[in-house]
Each structure stands twice: as C-alpha cells, then as structure tokens.
Design a protein around this motif. Structure first.
Motif, short mmCIF file in Angstrom:
data_model
loop_
_atom_site.label_atom_id
_atom_site.label_comp_id
_atom_site.label_asym_id
_atom_site.label_seq_id
_atom_site.Cartn_x
_atom_site.Cartn_y
_atom_site.Cartn_z
N THR A 27 -10.78 -15.16 -29.95
CA THR A 27 -11.25 -14.27 -31.02
C THR A 27 -11.44 -14.98 -32.35
OG1 THR A 27 -9.00 -13.69 -31.66
CG2 THR A 27 -10.06 -12.28 -30.02
N GLY A 28 -10.81 -16.14 -32.53
CA GLY A 28 -10.72 -16.73 -33.85
C GLY A 28 -9.57 -16.10 -34.63
N ASP A 29 -9.00 -16.86 -35.55
CA ASP A 29 -7.81 -16.38 -36.27
C ASP A 29 -8.10 -15.16 -37.13
OD1 ASP A 29 -6.42 -18.48 -35.14
OD2 ASP A 29 -6.61 -19.79 -36.91
N ALA A 30 -9.24 -15.16 -37.82
CA ALA A 30 -9.53 -14.05 -38.74
C ALA A 30 -9.72 -12.74 -37.99
CB ALA A 30 -10.77 -14.37 -39.57
N GLN A 31 -10.44 -12.78 -36.88
CA GLN A 31 -10.67 -11.56 -36.10
C GLN A 31 -9.37 -11.07 -35.45
OE1 GLN A 31 -13.79 -9.81 -32.74
NE2 GLN A 31 -13.53 -12.01 -32.92
N GLU A 32 -8.54 -12.00 -34.99
CA GLU A 32 -7.26 -11.61 -34.41
C GLU A 32 -6.39 -10.90 -35.44
OE1 GLU A 32 -3.51 -14.20 -33.30
OE2 GLU A 32 -5.05 -14.44 -31.75
N LYS A 33 -6.34 -11.45 -36.65
CA LYS A 33 -5.55 -10.81 -37.72
C LYS A 33 -6.13 -9.44 -38.05
CE LYS A 33 -3.71 -11.58 -42.39
NZ LYS A 33 -4.03 -10.21 -42.86
N TRP A 34 -7.44 -9.34 -38.14
CA TRP A 34 -8.11 -8.06 -38.42
C TRP A 34 -7.74 -7.03 -37.35
CZ3 TRP A 34 -11.71 -5.96 -34.98
CH2 TRP A 34 -12.43 -4.84 -35.43
N LEU A 35 -7.72 -7.45 -36.09
CA LEU A 35 -7.39 -6.54 -35.00
C LEU A 35 -5.94 -6.05 -35.10
CD1 LEU A 35 -8.01 -5.16 -32.29
CD2 LEU A 35 -7.39 -7.33 -31.17
N LEU A 36 -5.01 -6.98 -35.26
CA LEU A 36 -3.61 -6.61 -35.30
C LEU A 36 -3.26 -5.79 -36.54
CD1 LEU A 36 -2.00 -9.90 -33.94
CD2 LEU A 36 -2.43 -7.77 -32.70
N THR A 61 -13.01 -15.90 -19.11
CA THR A 61 -12.39 -14.64 -19.51
C THR A 61 -11.13 -14.93 -20.33
OG1 THR A 61 -10.91 -14.41 -17.60
CG2 THR A 61 -13.20 -13.68 -17.30
N TRP A 62 -10.37 -13.90 -20.65
CA TRP A 62 -9.12 -14.08 -21.39
C TRP A 62 -8.11 -14.90 -20.60
CZ3 TRP A 62 -7.50 -11.53 -26.17
CH2 TRP A 62 -8.53 -10.82 -26.81
N ASP A 63 -8.31 -15.05 -19.28
CA ASP A 63 -7.44 -15.93 -18.49
C ASP A 63 -7.48 -17.37 -19.00
OD1 ASP A 63 -6.06 -14.46 -16.53
OD2 ASP A 63 -7.89 -14.23 -15.34
N GLY A 64 -8.60 -17.79 -19.55
CA GLY A 64 -8.70 -19.14 -20.08
C GLY A 64 -8.12 -19.29 -21.47
N TYR A 65 -7.63 -18.19 -22.03
CA TYR A 65 -7.11 -18.17 -23.40
C TYR A 65 -5.80 -17.37 -23.40
CZ TYR A 65 -11.96 -19.50 -24.24
OH TYR A 65 -13.17 -20.14 -24.21
N GLU A 66 -4.83 -17.85 -22.62
CA GLU A 66 -3.59 -17.09 -22.42
C GLU A 66 -2.83 -16.86 -23.73
OE1 GLU A 66 -1.19 -17.98 -18.82
OE2 GLU A 66 -2.61 -19.64 -18.59
N ALA A 67 -2.83 -17.83 -24.61
CA ALA A 67 -2.11 -17.65 -25.88
C ALA A 67 -2.73 -16.53 -26.69
CB ALA A 67 -2.10 -18.96 -26.67
N SER A 68 -4.07 -16.46 -26.72
CA SER A 68 -4.75 -15.35 -27.39
C SER A 68 -4.33 -14.02 -26.77
CB SER A 68 -6.27 -15.51 -27.27
OG SER A 68 -6.84 -16.16 -28.38
N ARG A 69 -4.36 -13.96 -25.45
CA ARG A 69 -3.99 -12.73 -24.76
C ARG A 69 -2.55 -12.33 -25.08
NH1 ARG A 69 -5.16 -12.87 -18.59
NH2 ARG A 69 -3.42 -14.32 -18.51
N ASN A 70 -1.65 -13.30 -25.07
CA ASN A 70 -0.25 -13.00 -25.36
C ASN A 70 -0.06 -12.50 -26.78
OD1 ASN A 70 0.40 -13.79 -22.77
ND2 ASN A 70 1.05 -15.86 -23.37
N ARG A 71 -0.80 -13.10 -27.72
CA ARG A 71 -0.68 -12.65 -29.12
C ARG A 71 -1.21 -11.23 -29.29
NH1 ARG A 71 -2.24 -18.13 -30.16
NH2 ARG A 71 -4.42 -17.48 -30.46
N VAL A 72 -2.31 -10.92 -28.62
CA VAL A 72 -2.91 -9.59 -28.78
C VAL A 72 -2.08 -8.52 -28.07
CG1 VAL A 72 -4.91 -8.20 -28.12
CG2 VAL A 72 -5.25 -10.41 -29.22
N LEU A 73 -1.76 -8.74 -26.79
CA LEU A 73 -0.98 -7.73 -26.07
C LEU A 73 0.46 -7.67 -26.60
CD1 LEU A 73 -2.23 -8.11 -22.39
CD2 LEU A 73 -3.04 -6.57 -24.20
N GLY A 74 1.03 -8.83 -26.92
CA GLY A 74 2.36 -8.82 -27.52
C GLY A 74 2.35 -8.16 -28.88
#
Length: 525
Positions: free
Chosen positions: A342-351, A387-400
């Motif tokens: 997602t990129g850092d800025a979009q991830e922060k925006w989402l959370l 898919t998000w399988d290739g970006y497990e850390a992103s997935r963990n940060r979002v679902l966590g």
C-alpha cells in the motif's frame, strides 16, 4: 535515446483539464431506457454512453465522452473545445430539473466531460443527460449517498472486476443492471493492455484489440472499444460506480515504477499515458486527474452510519514483487517489514480512518485477495507473489491494526483472481485456531478466463489447503450484496457461458456475515 523523467518534473503529453463552467439548460431528452441495442450512429457524439460515480450526500460526478467515430483518433472530433450542456432532474421525464450547466469538452482530455454536480439532496435518485450540437444523449440514473449521520436500514451494492472484452459477452452486466443496486464498485482490470491473436467476439482480430497498448492514443482506443458494449453502457447508466484500477489498465503486474518491459523512466511515460486515458473514461472527479504518472485514487465513500468503504490503490505505491513474481514459497522476502503493498502513507490513512470510524460495517474495496492462497497440494506452501501473500508484513500490519483498533465488522471485497473465493480473515493464516478479524469476498471475472466451470482442480486445491476458505467457484459473474445493520449477504451471481450471447445467470451461493461476529457465519450453496 535515454529518457530523463522523475515524478516531480514529469510533464504529460496532454496538458491539464480545463475547469467546468456551470451555466445553461437543456430541452427534453429521450428516456434512460433508450439506446442500448444496435450499432451506434456515426453522427452520434454519445456512442460511449453516460456514467456517474463517487456519490456524496450532496454530489455526484456525471460523465460522458464525445466520440462520433469512437475508434478513430480523438474519437472523430475536431481538435477544438466543444460546449456540452448537462441537466440533472428528480424524475425520469425531466419535469423537475434541479441542476443545469455547461462544460467544456477539451481535446486534451479526449473530449471527455466530468461534471461534479453539487447541491443535491442525500440518498435520492436523480436522472441526468447531455446535449451537444443538437444531439441528445441517453439519460442515466444515479443516486447520492445518505447523510453522514443517517441511520440507513439497507444498502444494495454490486462489485465486479476483470472484463477481457475478447473473451466473452458481458451477460453479467445485463443481469446487474436489472437488480437495482444503490452503487457499483469496479475493482480493477477494466481493460487489458496486451495484444491477442484471436477472441470469442466478432471483430476480435481488429488491430484495436490485437495490438498492445503503449501510447495515449492506443489506450484511448482500447477504452472506446470496451465502452461500446451495450451491456456495459447499461450497467453504467443505472447506478453510480466507484472505480479503482489494478494492473492491466497499465501493464500486467506492474509495481510502482517497476516493470520488466522498460526502464523506469520509459515505464513512467507509459504509466502516464495509461492513467490519462483511465481518468478520461471513468466517472472520476478532478481530484483524481493524473499529474503525469501519479494519480490520487485511494479515497473513502461513506453510506451514513451503516458502511464506510476504503477504496485502495495497491499498485502505485507497492514494492516490487518478491522473488521475481510468480507463485513461490513464502520466505524472508515476503516477510520483510520494509516491503509494502500500500505504501506507508496509504497504510497510515487506512488505519487512522478505521480508528475514527463510526459506521457499523468497515469495508476494504480493493484489487486482490488478502487471505492466504496456498496453491500447493500436500505438504509445503506455494502462494502468489502478486497478492497480499507476497507482502505478509503489510497484511499483518493491516489486519493486526484492525484488531488493535477493534474495527467493527471488517469486510474485504476484491477481484483479480478470475475465480470466486470467500474466506475468513485471520491474524495468522498458518494457524487455523488464530483469531478471525473479518471476512473477505473475492469476486470472479466478468469474462476473463472464458466460461470456466463450477469447481476446477485449482479451486479444489485451494479449498483443501486453506481451511479459512469457505467457498470457491470458477465461473464468470459478479457479486451482489445486501447490507443491513444486522447482516451482510453476498450473492454470487454466475453465468453458465460467456462464450455465447444470452447466457443464463443464476445465484451460485449466498454467504452471510453477522454483525459483531467476524468471519463468514453461513454459506448457502
């Protein structure tokens, strides 16, 4: 010659879009039901239909593009601005007109028109239409969102993706248009950029379909070819659409500035061309107008206190695919916390948005599956790197992050896979006993993959190897959803054949999520 290009100094070949003037009025126009069959009149500037999108409580975007010869450069238009009149009414007969105006269809925007109609009333149907040089458009129907604090008893939506024109007929859209949805989400692969040898439909061997799209004119022509389809036009004309793109609107599996087809500087030129043509053909606001190879696509759409949709962009800011892409075993690279989808800025925006959310349902509207997709039979794990399988850390940060913020009723809707996959979203997909934090509904393709079958070998493997997966199907279609404060029901609508016209559409399964109970509660197959 080497090209020097960065995001800061990139200049588009098309220039900036002009502002819209809001004056004028329209006479009577034919009804919304007109104009969905037969070949378009070459003298008709509205061959590509009309559309609306991104509803707010007081506003909606209405769109058209002037193209009397839609497959020709500039759609057969002269290279000069054209004044287009528009009108919005509270009734289909246009007796109660509430907004009128004029817009400039500029040649640098391929004579597309994006009118951000303001001052409307919340949660109401409106009808809209255009007029230019004595020619009248079909009328479209749209609907505004409810007030942000409204207590909404029900919301009806559809979502779709992946509509390879040459691989079948848009029968699913004909069905969608008959089901009276409040809004439609399109989640990527509106066009396909690559060249082909042949296809299912007549004229699939024409150069505008068989050649690869690279230049701005080629992308424009590809959109025009797709948007000539009468069922797609009808689906656009009966409800507002909220759109986001995936890879094929640019090129297969691109990631940020990286694609093996060209060095980054050259790829950014292609990306700018693709983004420009995308914006020109979608009902998007000026806020989404690309600036060279950059486009602000992630945004929120809210439906009162019932549901908030976080529309994501998982292409423009992602790290390059791990291990060279493909389907691979997960490892240190997929788990690397410095990599992101997602990129850092979009991830922060989402959370941050989730932390502030006051809605009953919190929905991710995005491109591809979050849930793990182990494709290997037996011991070991093989997962898709795109898919998000290739970006497990992103997935963990979002679902966590969703779990930490106690996000209420998390639902993910996505596409990309060309198959239907419904799953529980887990904090740890390697542990079936791990906490469930949400539900995911991945819709199949409209046509991509041709007819398919109920359950292919790949789908059977997915069901065996992924205990969090609750439903799978390999036919074409879309998903129709009914949302109330108490429940979310996803109706998987499938087409028996897209390789012929007039296929049969039916409900393959209904899946239920209950308020306050994360995950899929029931599957009626």
């Amino acid at each position: 010659m080497p090209m020097r290009s960065t995001r800061r100094n990139f200049l588009t070949v098309s220039g900036a879009a002009a502002a819209l003037a809001l004056t004028g009025s329209l006479p009577e126009i034919r009804s919304a039901a007109a104009g969905w069959t037969g070949r378009p009149d070459r003298r008709d500037p509205f061959t590509l239909g009309v559309a609306s999108g991104d509803p707010l409580p007081d506003a909606v975007v209405i769109w058209t593009r002037l193209a009397p010869d839609p497959l020709a450069p500039f759609g057969g238009m002269d290279r000069r601005p054209v004044e287009v009149q528009w009108q919005v009414a509270e009734d289909e007969q246009f007796r109660r007109v509430v907004r009128t105006g004029t817009a400039k269809a500029q040649p640098e925007s391929s004579h597309s028109v994006h009118v951000d109609v303001r001052g409307l009333r919340p949660w109401r149907h409106y009808w809209y239409r255009f007029r230019v040089n004595g020619q009248l458009s079909p009328a479209g129907r749209t609907k505004t969102a409810p007030a942000y604090d409204a207590v909404l008893p029900e919301l009806s939506l559809a979502f779709a993706s992946c509509q390879a024109w040459w691989e079948g007929w848009y029968t699913a859209y004909a069905d969608m248009a008959q089901r009276d949805h409040d809004v439609v989400f399109f989640l990527g692969d509106y066009i396909y950029e690559f060249g082909i040898d042949r296809g299912i439909r007549p004229h699939s061997n024409e150069p505008y379909i068989t050649q690869q799209t690279v230049t701005l004119d080629e992308y424009r022509q590809r959109y025009a070819a797709y948007k000539l389809d009468p069922d797609l036009q009808h689906a656009h004309a009966v409800a507002p659409w909220v759109v986001t793109l995936d890879d094929h609107e640019v090129v297969d599996n691109w990631a940020d500035e990286a694609h093996p087809s060209a060095p980054p500087a050259q790829f950014l030129v292609r990306r700018a061309n693709a983004f420009r043509a995308y914006w020109e053909h979608m009902p998007l606001r000026l806020a989404q107008l690309p600036k060279g190879p950059d486009m602000q696509l992630y945004r929120r759409i809210r439906y009162g206190r019932l549901a908030e949709f976080s529309v994501l962009d998982t292409r423009q800011y992602r790290s390059d695919q791990a291990y060279g892409d493909g389907t691979k075993a997960p490892g240190p690279e997929t788990k690397d916390p410095s990599r992101t989808i997602t990129g850092d800025a979009q991830e922060k925006w989402l959370l941050d948005g989730w932390a502030a959310s006051q809605t009953r349902w919190n929905v991710l509207a995005h491109q591809t599956a979050i849930a793990r997709l182990d494709t290997k039979d037996g011991p070991g794990v093989l997962v898709p790197m795109d898919t998000w399988d290739g970006y497990e850390a992103s997935r963990n940060r979002v679902l966590g992050g969703a779990a930490q913020r106690k996000v209420r009723n998390l639902v993910s809707i996505a596409g990309d896979l060309h198959r239907s996959v419904a799953s529980d979203l887990k904090l740890d997909f390697s542990d079936p006993a791990s906490a469930t934090v949400g539900a995911e509904f991945v819709g199949t393709s409209i046509t991509s993959g041709i007819d398919g079958e109920d359950l292919d070998a790949g789908g059977a493997t997915l069901l065996r190897e992924n205990p969090h997966m609750k439903f799978g199907n390999f036919q074409r279609g879309y998903v129709s959803c009914s949302i109330t404060p108490q429940r979310w029901v996803s109706d998987y609508r499938v087409v028996d054949k897209v390789s012929v016209q007039g296929g049969t559409v039916s409900t393959r399964a209904k899946l239920l999520v209950e308020d306050g109970r994360p995950g899929i509660a029931e599957v009626q197959a």
